[in-house]
Design a protein around this motif. Sequence first.
Motif, PDB file in Angstrom:
ATOM      1  N   ASP A  71       0.816  -1.223   0.000  1.00  0.00           N
ATOM      2  CA  ASP A  71       0.000   0.000   0.000  1.00  0.00           C
ATOM      3  C   ASP A  71       0.856   1.282   0.000  1.00  0.00           C
ATOM      4  O   ASP A  71       0.357   2.368   0.275  1.00  0.00           O
ATOM      5  N   THR A  72       2.136   1.148  -0.357  1.00  0.00           N
ATOM      6  CA  THR A  72       2.993   2.334  -0.475  1.00  0.00           C
ATOM      7  C   THR A  72       2.380   3.298  -1.504  1.00  0.00           C
ATOM      8  O   THR A  72       1.968   2.868  -2.581  1.00  0.00           O
ATOM      9  N   SER A  73       2.328   4.583  -1.166  1.00  0.00           N
ATOM     10  CA  SER A  73       1.742   5.548  -2.108  1.00  0.00           C
ATOM     11  C   SER A  73       2.724   5.801  -3.250  1.00  0.00           C
ATOM     12  O   SER A  73       3.945   5.579  -3.115  1.00  0.00           O
ATOM     13  N   GLU A  74       2.187   6.281  -4.351  1.00  0.00           N
ATOM     14  CA  GLU A  74       3.043   6.595  -5.502  1.00  0.00           C
ATOM     15  C   GLU A  74       4.092   7.634  -5.100  1.00  0.00           C
ATOM     16  O   GLU A  74       5.274   7.500  -5.409  1.00  0.00           O
ATOM     17  N   GLU A  75       3.655   8.660  -4.359  1.00  0.00           N
ATOM     18  CA  GLU A  75       4.578   9.728  -3.976  1.00  0.00           C
ATOM     19  C   GLU A  75       5.700   9.181  -3.091  1.00  0.00           C
ATOM     20  O   GLU A  75       6.859   9.567  -3.243  1.00  0.00           O
ATOM     21  N   HIS A 102      -2.203   1.065  -8.158  1.00  0.00           N
ATOM     22  CA  HIS A 102      -2.434   2.471  -7.831  1.00  0.00           C
ATOM     23  C   HIS A 102      -1.201   3.345  -8.127  1.00  0.00           C
ATOM     24  O   HIS A 102      -1.234   4.554  -7.939  1.00  0.00           O
TER      25      HIS A 102
END
Length: 282
Positions: A71-75, A102
């Motif tokens: 679930d690491t964000s793209e940013e 995502h």
Amino acid sequence: MKLIDGKAISAALKEALAAQVATFPDKYGRVPHLVVVRVGEDPASVVYVRNKAKACEACGIRNTTIVLPEDTSEEALLEQVRSLNADDSVDGILVQLPVPKHISEARVIDTIAKEKDVDGFHPYNVAGLWQKTPHMSPCTPAGIMKLLEAIGVDPKSKRAVVIGRSNIVGLPVAKMLLDANATVTLCHTRTVDLPSVTRQAEILVVAAGRAKMVTADMVSPGVVVIDVGMDRDPDTGKLCGDVDFDSVAPKASAITPVPGGVGPMTIACLMENTVQCFLARH
Ligand code: NAD
């Protein structure tokens, strides 16, 4: 029929790289450093990343593997990449694909510094391949060209047929075969009467991701077959290629097995690219 031994050919390349790398501490004060970033626990990616670490060890290349949660964000991933770009001790950066849905693969590839892009996927390096300017070559197509060279097959003036037009295999290998003066036909899902095209091939590269789709009736005697596929055999559940090896091999003059063909070469070329990035930075 000659079996194209990707394992042995890649082992020889890794040995040569190891000998070269062994001279680096004296010359440059350190060895090359490859950082591999994996996001999530995709089982195939876990194996690929582990194999890359093993190859680094064999070549004397320093390896760091960074594992980030699914679930690491793209940013957050882009920030990680930017910090590796800025880290002077890092020569090569590879983000294992696919990344979770995502996250934009294109944005990740664009963010990796072109000088550390060991996969050769950055737009600068892609353009370099197409414009014949200095660039980092993508590993799987480069490995395919090395296999042909190792068995003494010069693509010059030969009819080469490639099945698959992906950015990472089909398209770049078609360009490399063209640059090696083959007459190249690129096939894909909308190709009409694929067997009539593949039967013209003197060199057939198959990168479709369809288990055993190339059968004996689709090839002519004497063809050189490079099977890039890494598929699951629907009957046995075992790893197999895009080529029905048992029926095609007797007609071929040379053919890669799966496993043990293109796969090991991809990793050996990644090691070579890492060394190249290191040398270009020194
Ligand atoms: P992809 O899915 O991105 O592209 C597949 C291509 O094949 C597409 O262009 C599609 O048009 C074409 N195709 C699919 N089915 C077809 C059919 N029936 N007839 C004609 N064309 C067809 O796949 P990819 O990333 O290029 O990978 C292809 C295969 O190679 C996969 O099995 C993958 O696992 C394997 N692979 C292996 C290595 C390695 O190091 N050995 C590296 C990369 C990919």
